[in-house]
Design a protein around this motif. Structure first.
Motif, PDB file in Angstrom:
ATOM      1  N   GLU A  17     -21.073 -40.349  11.017  1.00 57.57           N
ATOM      2  CA  GLU A  17     -22.381 -39.726  11.220  1.00 57.57           C
ATOM      3  C   GLU A  17     -22.260 -38.204  11.313  1.00 57.57           C
ATOM      4  O   GLU A  17     -23.112 -37.475  10.799  1.00 57.57           O
ATOM      5  N   ILE A  18     -21.204 -37.723  11.975  1.00 59.42           N
ATOM      6  CA  ILE A  18     -21.012 -36.272  12.071  1.00 59.42           C
ATOM      7  C   ILE A  18     -20.789 -35.670  10.692  1.00 59.42           C
ATOM      8  O   ILE A  18     -21.370 -34.630  10.338  1.00 59.42           O
ATOM      9  N   ARG A  19     -19.962 -36.325   9.883  1.00 57.82           N
ATOM     10  CA  ARG A  19     -19.694 -35.801   8.540  1.00 57.82           C
ATOM     11  C   ARG A  19     -20.957 -35.824   7.674  1.00 57.82           C
ATOM     12  O   ARG A  19     -21.185 -34.908   6.868  1.00 57.82           O
ATOM     13  N   ASP A  20     -21.776 -36.853   7.825  1.00 55.92           N
ATOM     14  CA  ASP A  20     -23.038 -36.903   7.078  1.00 55.92           C
ATOM     15  C   ASP A  20     -23.942 -35.738   7.465  1.00 55.92           C
ATOM     16  O   ASP A  20     -24.576 -35.109   6.600  1.00 55.92           O
ATOM     17  N   ASN A  21     -24.005 -35.424   8.747  1.00 54.42           N
ATOM     18  CA  ASN A  21     -24.826 -34.300   9.194  1.00 54.42           C
ATOM     19  C   ASN A  21     -24.272 -32.973   8.695  1.00 54.42           C
ATOM     20  O   ASN A  21     -25.040 -32.060   8.353  1.00 54.42           O
ATOM     21  N   PHE A  22     -22.945 -32.857   8.656  1.00 54.35           N
ATOM     22  CA  PHE A  22     -22.350 -31.623   8.131  1.00 54.35           C
ATOM     23  C   PHE A  22     -22.693 -31.434   6.654  1.00 54.35           C
ATOM     24  O   PHE A  22     -22.980 -30.313   6.200  1.00 54.35           O
ATOM     25  N   ARG A  23     -22.660 -32.517   5.875  1.00 51.59           N
ATOM     26  CA  ARG A  23     -23.032 -32.406   4.465  1.00 51.59           C
ATOM     27  C   ARG A  23     -24.507 -32.010   4.313  1.00 51.59           C
ATOM     28  O   ARG A  23     -24.863 -31.175   3.456  1.00 51.59           O
ATOM     29  N   ALA A  24     -25.348 -32.595   5.177  1.00 53.87           N
ATOM     30  CA  ALA A  24     -26.767 -32.233   5.126  1.00 53.87           C
ATOM     31  C   ALA A  24     -26.975 -30.765   5.498  1.00 53.87           C
ATOM     32  O   ALA A  24     -27.818 -30.070   4.906  1.00 53.87           O
ATOM     33  N   LEU A  25     -26.191 -30.262   6.466  1.00 52.38           N
ATOM     34  CA  LEU A  25     -26.303 -28.853   6.847  1.00 52.38           C
ATOM     35  C   LEU A  25     -25.863 -27.941   5.703  1.00 52.38           C
ATOM     36  O   LEU A  25     -26.510 -26.914   5.426  1.00 52.38           O
ATOM     37  N   ALA A  26     -24.772 -28.298   5.036  1.00 48.51           N
ATOM     38  CA  ALA A  26     -24.294 -27.480   3.922  1.00 48.51           C
ATOM     39  C   ALA A  26     -25.340 -27.425   2.804  1.00 48.51           C
ATOM     40  O   ALA A  26     -25.655 -26.345   2.276  1.00 48.51           O
ATOM     41  N   ASN A  27     -25.913 -28.568   2.469  1.00 44.78           N
ATOM     42  CA  ASN A  27     -26.947 -28.585   1.421  1.00 44.78           C
ATOM     43  C   ASN A  27     -28.195 -27.825   1.855  1.00 44.78           C
ATOM     44  O   ASN A  27     -28.834 -27.126   1.056  1.00 44.78           O
ATOM     45  N   GLY A  28     -28.538 -27.945   3.151  1.00 45.85           N
ATOM     46  CA  GLY A  28     -29.730 -27.264   3.646  1.00 45.85           C
ATOM     47  C   GLY A  28     -29.600 -25.757   3.600  1.00 45.85           C
ATOM     48  O   GLY A  28     -30.543 -25.053   3.219  1.00 45.85           O
ATOM     49  N   PHE A  29     -28.439 -25.233   3.975  1.00 41.88           N
ATOM     50  CA  PHE A  29     -28.254 -23.782   3.930  1.00 41.88           C
ATOM     51  C   PHE A  29     -28.185 -23.273   2.485  1.00 41.88           C
ATOM     52  O   PHE A  29     -28.589 -22.141   2.209  1.00 41.88           O
ATOM     53  N   LYS A  31     -29.975 -24.557   0.027  1.00 45.42           N
ATOM     54  CA  LYS A  31     -31.376 -24.501  -0.381  1.00 45.42           C
ATOM     55  C   LYS A  31     -32.095 -23.329   0.277  1.00 45.42           C
ATOM     56  O   LYS A  31     -33.023 -22.751  -0.297  1.00 45.42           O
ATOM     57  N   LEU A  32     -31.661 -22.978   1.504  1.00 43.10           N
ATOM     58  CA  LEU A  32     -32.321 -21.903   2.237  1.00 43.10           C
ATOM     59  C   LEU A  32     -32.161 -20.562   1.519  1.00 43.10           C
ATOM     60  O   LEU A  32     -33.039 -19.696   1.595  1.00 43.10           O
ATOM     61  N   ASP A  33     -31.041 -20.383   0.818  1.00 45.38           N
ATOM     62  CA  ASP A  33     -30.841 -19.136   0.067  1.00 45.38           C
ATOM     63  C   ASP A  33     -31.860 -18.976  -1.049  1.00 45.38           C
ATOM     64  O   ASP A  33     -32.209 -17.851  -1.434  1.00 45.38           O
ATOM     65  N   LYS A  43     -39.402 -23.172   8.627  1.00 39.43           N
ATOM     66  CA  LYS A  43     -39.447 -24.630   8.752  1.00 39.43           C
ATOM     67  C   LYS A  43     -38.100 -25.260   8.415  1.00 39.43           C
ATOM     68  O   LYS A  43     -37.638 -26.192   9.099  1.00 39.43           O
ATOM     69  N   GLN A  44     -37.462 -24.740   7.362  1.00 40.59           N
ATOM     70  CA  GLN A  44     -36.144 -25.262   6.978  1.00 40.59           C
ATOM     71  C   GLN A  44     -35.113 -24.997   8.079  1.00 40.59           C
ATOM     72  O   GLN A  44     -34.276 -25.856   8.379  1.00 40.59           O
ATOM     73  N   LEU A  45     -35.190 -23.830   8.715  1.00 40.80           N
ATOM     74  CA  LEU A  45     -34.262 -23.514   9.805  1.00 40.80           C
ATOM     75  C   LEU A  45     -34.480 -24.437  11.006  1.00 40.80           C
ATOM     76  O   LEU A  45     -33.517 -24.826  11.682  1.00 40.80           O
TER      77      LEU A  45
END
Length: 269
Positions: A17-29, A31-33, A43-45
């Motif tokens: 679960e931690i690794r899944d959240n880390f992947r989601a964080l990497a993809n989210g940041f 997209k944030l760029d 909202k994304q932050l």
């Protein structure tokens, strides 16, 4: 490294679960760029911040499970698990630092928008000056009074908001104090319950020892009774056996009477 770790199923689930959240964080940041709208960025932050809170909770849970299983693992396995936990903490801290960078950049953008809005109002201010120069003294006084009334109303509303805030803060403080007292009472009750459980455990152990002692005594009494009964039976069956002493209180068996059959010649004599 994570795939070579020896983990229990519970640890593997938390780690995944931690690794899944880390992947989601990497993809989210990433997209944030690409997002240019400050509102969408904010909202994304917020979503990414929620992910980071979840990661922090899962890492704490991972640490608790790791400490619970520490005694049963070899030292090298415990070291590998601890290194993995430190690695996850560093990765989470990197995302936290990245979030601070984006928050600072978003704040600067909003400040620029505010400055642009203030600059856009400058022509309106010039128009107001021109309008004021064409107004009479009576009109200027009325406009000033109107502005003062609006200012007073704004100040009054601000006072009401401050009073409401103070009232809410007071109620919150009272509620927190009540909850603190309640938690203290709960802790005391838990201590009392724990003490009662210890006393009950000791009482159960004493009762168990007493029951075991009573059972041993009953068993020995049973053996003694069986031995006495066996001796009585042997004595009754074989009364001439001198190797068995007479039982105190038990009369010896009466000798068996034998009928003497005399011959007729004995009578004649």
């Amino acid at each position: 490294m994570a795939t070579d770790l020896q983990m229990t199923p519970q640890l593997e689930q938390i780690h995944g679960e931690i690794r899944d959240n880390f992947r989601a964080l990497a993809n989210g940041f990433q997209k944030l760029d690409k997002i240019k709208d400050p509102n969408r960025q904010s909202k994304q932050l917020e979503e990414l911040t929620g992910r980071m809170r979840e990661c922090k909770r899962l890492i704490k849970e991972f640490d608790r499970e790791m400490k619970d299983e520490e005694r049963g693992n070899p030292p090298e396995v415990n070291k590998q698990l601890n290194d993995e936990k430190q690695s996850m903490v560093k990765e989470l801290n990197s995302y936290v630092a990245l979030r601070k960078t984006f928050m600072s950049s978003l704040g600067n953008k909003r400040l620029e928008l505010f400055d642009m809005g203030a600059g856009a109002s400058d022509p309106t201010a010039d128009d107001n000056v021109q309008v004021a120069s064409s107004m009479s003294n009576q009109e200027l006084i009325q406009a000033g009074n109107k502005t003062m009334d609006e200012t007073d109303q704004t100040i009054e509303r601000s006072k009401q908001v401050v009073a409401q805030t103070i009232e809410v803060g007071t109620q919150t403080a009272v509620t927190l104090k009540g909850q603190t007292d309640q938690m203290g009472r709960i802790v005391n009750e838990l201590d009392t319950i724990q003490f009662s459980i210890k006393k009950a455990s000791q009482l159960v152990k004493e009762i168990g020892r007493q029951v075991a002692t009573d059972k041993c005594i009953m068993f020995f009494l049973f053996l003694i009774v069986c031995g006495v009964i066996a001796i009585i039976i042997v004595k009754v069956v074989n009364p001439n056996n001198k190797s068995i002493r007479d039982i105190p209180g038990l009369a010896p068996p009466a000798p068996s009477r034998r009928l003497l059959y005399l011959k007729a010649s004995d009578y004649l004599e």
